[in-house]
Design a protein around this motif. Structure first.
Motif, short mmCIF file in Angstrom:
data_model
loop_
_atom_site.label_atom_id
_atom_site.label_comp_id
_atom_site.label_asym_id
_atom_site.label_seq_id
_atom_site.Cartn_x
_atom_site.Cartn_y
_atom_site.Cartn_z
N SER A 276 0.83 -1.20 0.00
CA SER A 276 0.00 0.00 0.00
C SER A 276 0.87 1.26 0.00
O SER A 276 0.58 2.24 -0.70
CB SER A 276 -0.91 -0.04 1.23
OG SER A 276 -1.84 0.98 1.16
N ALA A 277 1.98 1.21 0.77
CA ALA A 277 2.91 2.35 0.78
C ALA A 277 3.49 2.55 -0.62
O ALA A 277 3.60 3.69 -1.11
CB ALA A 277 4.03 2.10 1.79
N ARG A 278 3.82 1.45 -1.28
CA ARG A 278 4.39 1.52 -2.63
C ARG A 278 3.44 2.24 -3.58
O ARG A 278 3.84 3.00 -4.45
CB ARG A 278 4.67 0.09 -3.14
CG ARG A 278 5.36 0.03 -4.48
CD ARG A 278 6.75 0.58 -4.37
NE ARG A 278 7.52 0.44 -5.60
CZ ARG A 278 8.41 1.34 -6.00
NH1 ARG A 278 8.64 2.44 -5.30
NH2 ARG A 278 9.11 1.15 -7.10
N GLY A 279 2.15 2.00 -3.36
CA GLY A 279 1.13 2.62 -4.22
C GLY A 279 0.79 4.05 -3.83
O GLY A 279 -0.06 4.67 -4.48
N THR A 280 1.41 4.56 -2.80
CA THR A 280 1.12 5.95 -2.41
C THR A 280 2.42 6.77 -2.35
O THR A 280 2.85 7.31 -3.35
CB THR A 280 0.37 6.02 -1.06
OG1 THR A 280 1.01 5.19 -0.10
CG2 THR A 280 -1.08 5.55 -1.21
N TYR A 281 3.10 6.77 -1.19
CA TYR A 281 4.30 7.60 -1.07
C TYR A 281 5.59 6.79 -1.21
O TYR A 281 6.69 7.33 -1.13
CB TYR A 281 4.30 8.34 0.29
CG TYR A 281 4.14 7.39 1.46
CD1 TYR A 281 2.88 7.13 1.99
CD2 TYR A 281 5.24 6.71 1.98
CE1 TYR A 281 2.73 6.22 3.04
CE2 TYR A 281 5.10 5.82 3.02
CZ TYR A 281 3.85 5.57 3.54
OH TYR A 281 3.70 4.67 4.56
N THR A 282 5.47 5.47 -1.38
CA THR A 282 6.58 4.51 -1.53
C THR A 282 7.40 4.30 -0.26
O THR A 282 7.48 3.22 0.24
CB THR A 282 7.51 4.85 -2.71
OG1 THR A 282 6.75 4.70 -3.90
CG2 THR A 282 8.70 3.92 -2.81
N MET A 283 8.03 5.34 0.25
CA MET A 283 8.74 5.13 1.52
C MET A 283 8.74 6.40 2.36
O MET A 283 8.64 7.50 1.84
CB MET A 283 10.14 4.56 1.32
CG MET A 283 11.02 5.30 0.38
SD MET A 283 12.55 4.39 0.07
CE MET A 283 12.06 3.22 -1.20
N PRO A 284 8.84 6.21 3.68
CA PRO A 284 8.72 7.36 4.57
C PRO A 284 10.01 8.17 4.62
O PRO A 284 11.07 7.67 4.29
CB PRO A 284 8.45 6.70 5.93
CG PRO A 284 9.18 5.40 5.83
CD PRO A 284 9.07 4.95 4.41
N PRO A 285 9.93 9.44 5.06
CA PRO A 285 11.15 10.25 5.20
C PRO A 285 12.05 9.68 6.30
O PRO A 285 11.55 9.18 7.31
CB PRO A 285 10.63 11.63 5.58
CG PRO A 285 9.24 11.44 6.06
CD PRO A 285 8.73 10.16 5.47
N ASP A 286 13.36 9.78 6.12
CA ASP A 286 14.30 9.08 7.01
C ASP A 286 14.70 9.86 8.26
O ASP A 286 14.89 9.28 9.33
CB ASP A 286 15.57 8.76 6.21
CG ASP A 286 16.65 8.15 7.09
OD1 ASP A 286 16.38 7.07 7.66
OD2 ASP A 286 17.72 8.75 7.24
N HIS A 287 14.81 11.18 8.13
CA HIS A 287 15.51 11.98 9.14
C HIS A 287 14.97 11.76 10.56
O HIS A 287 15.73 11.39 11.47
CB HIS A 287 15.43 13.46 8.77
CG HIS A 287 16.26 14.35 9.65
ND1 HIS A 287 17.63 14.32 9.66
CD2 HIS A 287 15.89 15.26 10.58
CE1 HIS A 287 18.08 15.20 10.54
NE2 HIS A 287 17.04 15.78 11.12
N GLY A 288 13.66 11.96 10.77
CA GLY A 288 13.09 11.86 12.11
C GLY A 288 13.30 10.47 12.71
O GLY A 288 13.66 10.33 13.89
N ALA A 289 13.09 9.44 11.90
CA ALA A 289 13.22 8.07 12.41
C ALA A 289 14.66 7.77 12.81
O ALA A 289 14.91 7.09 13.81
CB ALA A 289 12.74 7.08 11.35
#
Ligand SMILES: Cc1ncc(COP(=O)(O)O)c(C=O)c1O
Length: 396
Positions: A276-289
């Motif tokens: 589902s992520a692939r079909g929307t934003y693909t992957m989350p931003p890295d910095h905060g994590a």
């Protein structure tokens, strides 16, 4: 032509309230609207532990290459530990890093829809303003269970449990982990236990949204209900946010956790979240994590962070006491004592939309029409005038 049919929609009411407050030139104005923590100077600072972690990251980061659909797996493990503590259920829990808890709510809603297209999500009445839109946009049905008692301003646990007796195998029951938004009224451990009994006997899927861990009674205390539940139900899902307790609002840092009957089942659901992520934003931003993971794994950074969260929690608790005491003294009644019993940054005051508007128009105190205040938006020096304004608009 495509696009011709789109008429503009209004701004989000909470964001437009903030804009109206900024534009107000009355010097004594008070912004109790938007849900961000503010310190005694009215600022939302970058936490010291975050600044320290950022300095380390800047020095040591060697690549900005993609991380993958599940985000930072080390962060996922750290967050599962923060949420679930020593729970046995960790052995069948998996996580997917998401853009904020908002992303987690949506990804989890998507997999619920994939699995059970006619599922209904039960929300508390009232609930976080974005819960229903997220669930409905994912195609899920929404129902409400009674929650906030307008008389006592606390949780009506009996009515809540009676309603949830109707929830069955195609239902999802969304619960706030702690520091209920918007009301500030939290369920107690006995109610968590009763909900657990219902979930086990009726087979609904518990869905816990944990957006304020540490802002109520403490990091572990705020997770006590969740931890009781997770070890007793077959499966459940959790959305959690680092926006408030790490002050990472704009870095969009959160996680979707799935606890399956077995680890294999949880992993199957995880693969669907990644789809589902692939079909929307693909992957989350890295910095905060990356920052959160560094803080949770480093003893000294973690100690620093815990004490900053404790100070934020104590500031909000002090403001609650000051406001409730001022209202008691000025009104000569106990009517506002509930403000002390509420948890986290918010309280619903039980005033009408007209009274909330009068607070804005006549007293320059900005709060949402639902009567929710962000207690952290208050300065100590403003407690008296806000108490006076509240008593004026609610008089008679
Ligand atoms: C209950 C609740 N869930 C989720 C969110 C969304 O948080 P995030 O900023 O991590 O998307 C909020 C934000 O205010 C919230 O109050």
């Amino acid at each position: 032509m495509i696009l011709d049919n789109l008429t503009p929609v209004g701004l989000d009411p909470i964001l437009s309230l903030s804009a109206a407050c900024r534009a107000d030139d009355r010097p004594h104005k008070v912004d109790l609207g938007i849900g961000v923590y503010r310190d005694s100077h009215g600022e939302t600072p970058v936490m010291v532990a975050i600044k320290m972690a950022e300095a380390r990251l800047l020095e040591h980061q060697t690549s900005k290459a993609y991380v993958g659909m599940a985000g930072n797996e080390s962060f996922n493990e750290s967050m599962i530990n923060l949420l679930l503590g020593e729970s046995k259920a960790k052995a069948r829990a998996v996580g997917v890093q998401t853009p904020g808890a908002s992303g987690a709510l949506r990804m989890l809603a998507d997999v619920i829809k994939m699995s059970t297209p006619d599922a209904t999500v039960w929300l508390s009445d009232l609930s976080y303003a974005n819960h229903a839109p997220i669930m409905k946009t994912a195609g899920l049905n929404v129902r409400y269970y009674p929650y906030f008692d307008p008389e006592t301003k606390l949780v009506q646990a009996d009515a809540m449990l009676a309603a949830l007796r109707e929830a069955g195998k195609n239902d999802v029951v969304l619960l706030h982990g702690s520091c209920h938004n918007p009301t500030g009224a939290d369920i107690d451990l006995d109610t968590w236990k009763n909900i657990t009994t219902l979930a086990v006997s009726q087979g609904f899927l518990p869905f816990v949204d944990m957006a304020y861990q540490g802002f109520g009674d403490g990091m572990d205390e705020d997770a006590a209900g969740l931890r009781y539940l997770v070890d007793r139900v077959e499966s459940m899902v959790i959305a959690s946010s680092c926006s408030k307790n790490f002050g990472l609002y704009r870095e969009r840092t959160g996680i979707a956790v799935v606890v399956g009957k077995t680890l294999e089942q949880a992993q199957a659901v995880k693969s669907r979240i990644m789809e589902s992520a692939r079909g929307t934003y693909t992957m989350p931003p890295d910095h905060g994590a990356a920052l959160v993971d560094m803080i949770l794994r480093d003893t000294s950074l973690r100690t620093n962070w815990q004490s900053e969260v404790s100070s934020m929690r104590q500031r909000v608790q002090t403001l609650r006491t000051l406001l409730a005491d001022a209202l008691r003294e000025k009104s000569g009644t106990q009517d506002w004592e509930f403000i002390k019993h509420h948890k986290g940054m918010f309280s619903v005051l039980g005033i009408t939309a007209e009274q909330a508007q009068a607070m804005r128009n006549d007293h320059a105190v900005y709060l949402v029409d639902s009567g929710r205040i962000n207690v952290a938006g208050l300065q100590e020096s403003q407690v008296n005038s806000v108490a006076n304004a509240l008593l004026k608009v609610t008089a008679g």
